[in-house]
Design an enzyme around this catalytic site. Structure first.
Site, mmCIF file in Angstrom:
data_model
loop_
_atom_site.group_PDB
_atom_site.id
_atom_site.type_symbol
_atom_site.label_atom_id
_atom_site.label_comp_id
_atom_site.label_asym_id
_atom_site.label_seq_id
_atom_site.Cartn_x
_atom_site.Cartn_y
_atom_site.Cartn_z
ATOM 1 N N ARG A 81 56.734 46.133 71.585
ATOM 2 C CA ARG A 81 56.815 47.181 70.570
ATOM 3 C C ARG A 81 57.332 46.584 69.267
ATOM 4 N NH1 ARG A 81 58.678 53.209 72.003
ATOM 5 N NH2 ARG A 81 56.825 52.865 73.283
ATOM 6 N N ASP A 127 51.703 47.270 72.602
ATOM 7 C CA ASP A 127 52.388 48.563 72.618
ATOM 8 C C ASP A 127 52.380 49.054 71.176
ATOM 9 O OD1 ASP A 127 54.099 50.236 74.670
ATOM 10 O OD2 ASP A 127 55.247 50.296 72.820
ATOM 11 N N SER A 135 43.960 48.329 75.082
ATOM 12 C CA SER A 135 44.175 49.105 76.298
ATOM 13 C C SER A 135 44.138 50.620 76.071
ATOM 14 C CB SER A 135 45.525 48.716 76.930
ATOM 15 O OG SER A 135 46.579 48.923 76.014
ATOM 16 N N LYS A 159 59.872 44.689 79.037
ATOM 17 C CA LYS A 159 59.436 45.195 77.724
ATOM 18 C C LYS A 159 60.022 44.292 76.657
ATOM 19 C CE LYS A 159 57.190 48.937 76.093
ATOM 20 N NZ LYS A 159 56.159 49.746 76.752
HETATM 21 N N1 PHE Z 1 51.865 49.708 76.243
HETATM 22 C C1 PHE Z 1 51.565 49.566 77.626
HETATM 23 C C2 PHE Z 1 52.437 50.500 78.471
HETATM 24 O O1 PHE Z 1 53.424 51.032 78.003
HETATM 25 C C3 PHE Z 1 51.921 48.203 78.018
HETATM 26 C C4 PHE Z 1 50.887 47.274 78.483
HETATM 27 C C5 PHE Z 1 49.532 47.491 78.475
HETATM 28 C C6 PHE Z 1 51.348 46.112 78.969
HETATM 29 C C7 PHE Z 1 48.672 46.589 78.942
HETATM 30 C C8 PHE Z 1 50.482 45.190 79.471
HETATM 31 C C9 PHE Z 1 49.147 45.420 79.457
HETATM 32 O O2 PHE Z 1 52.162 50.721 79.624
#
Ligand code: PHE
Length: 347
Positions: free
Chosen positions: A42, A116, A148, A78
């Site tokens: 983040r 993130d 993602s 994290k």
């Molecule tokens: N931002 C995603 C979450 O909070 C984190 C993430 C996604 C980490 C993809 C690794 C791979 O779940």
């Protein structure tokens, strides 16, 4: 214990001032019991560094539960980059990513990062290169699984459909409020509007209004938590549900991708007592890590991966049914299920 917000139940917590960037970076490895800790990076500003520390401690803990519930061979971690004035230019950004990569490398495989809030697949490409592979979600052109957000949104929709079935019987004609029209919120909001739901959204970033309205959404600058909806989708930063706001919120169902939606555990009980069904964020938000891990690590096809993301719906049904039958909160039911699934994951 797991649930005490005050206990530091983490394996490692690193706080450094990056020697290249001068920026404060914190990396938390909550657990590697089920496998290497996974969790995004983040990049944001905090009014105080202690807030950033709180954030990374809580977010990494949630990742352990998220990975367990998703049946992935990982624990939670994290990282936060505390961009004090939110002014990182391109050069500073590279320096800070180098600083983070140094910390990640020193953790020797205990922590794997990903995108993130505030970080991108391009950032992951840089970290992946500097750490010898310890970052998920590089751009597809570079051999990664890419952004993602699409997968996270797909998981949220699966969670929402299952929860709406549970609460309303059928998902027809829902009035939905989506708090935050960012990378995941907009995908969820647009899809629900396309299905014919009446969707209201809002975002601190007012420049997103035109896009939202063009997609047929109603834009609001009001506090959506205080408005009447069937379903509320928290898709902005966490901590929106405090005790006080839980007592006055007017939605019947709350389900969304924001991490750490409750300011503390007790809020879950307040929602439960008021008859508001809250789907734990650790369940609803797992589409992103499921996609990244299945594609980049487990070698599953896109089709099989999608199946595992939509299985979030079955997990939600299981949790809400357990909670209803045993008279507990979905939170407690989710925690119990996480414990059962954790022991089922091969170490
Ligand atoms: N931002 C995603 C979450 O909070 C984190 C993430 C996604 C980490 C993809 C690794 C791979 O779940």
């Amino acid at each position: 214990s797991d649930s005490s917000p005050d206990a530091l139940d983490h394996e490692q917590l690193r706080v450094v001032r990056g020697r290249r960037s001068g920026v404060v970076i914190a990396v938390a490895v909550h657990s590697t019991q089920a496998g290497p800790a996974i969790g995004g990076c983040r990049i944001t500003s905090y009014s105080h560094w202690r807030d950033g520390l709180d954030d990374v401690v809580r977010l990494s803990r949630a990742m352990t539960e998220k990975a367990a519930l998703a049946g992935l061979p990982h624990g939670g971690g994290k990282s936060v980059i505390m961009d004090a004035d939110a002014v990182l230019d391109e050069r500073d950004r590279l320096l800070v990513l180098e600083d983070l990569a140094e910390v990640i490398t020193s953790l020797d495989g205990a922590y794997l990062t990903g995108p993130d809030i505030g970080s991108t697949p391009e950032d992951m490409e840089i970290i992946h290169g500097l750490t010898g592979g310890l970052a998920f979600c590089r751009p597809e052109s570079g051999g990664g699984s890419g952004n993602s957000s699409t997968a996270t949104a797909r998981g949220v929709l699966a969670a929402l459909d299952a929860a709406a079935d549970h609460v309303f019987g059928t998902g027809a004609d829902l009035r939905v409020g989506v708090i935050g029209y960012g990378s995941v919120g907009r995908l969820v909001a647009d899809e629900l509007a396309a299905r014919g739901c009446a969707v209201t959204t809002g975002d601190l970033d007012g420049s997103r209004r035109a896009v939202a309205e063009a997609a047929g959404l109603t834009w609001s600058t009001e506090d959506l938590l205080g408005e009447e909806f069937d379903v509320l989708v928290p898709a902005a930063v966490g901590g929106l549900l405090s005790e006080e706001r839980a007592r006055t919120c007017r939605a019947r169902l709350i389900v969304g991708p924001a991490n750490n939606q409750l300011t503390h555990d007790g809020v879950g009980s307040t929602l439960h007592e008021r008859g508001v069904t809250w789907v734990p964020d650790v369940v609803a938000s797992a589409g992103g890590i499921i996609h990244a891990v299945c594609r980049e690590e487990l070698g599953l096809t896109e089709e099989e991966t999608t199946r595992r993301i939509t299985a979030i719906g079955a997990t939600v049904t299981e949790i809400l049914t357990d909670a209803r039958e045993s008279g507990t909160t979905p939170q407690t039911a989710a925690r119990d299920l996480a414990a059962r699934r954790r022991t089922a994951v091969p170490a």
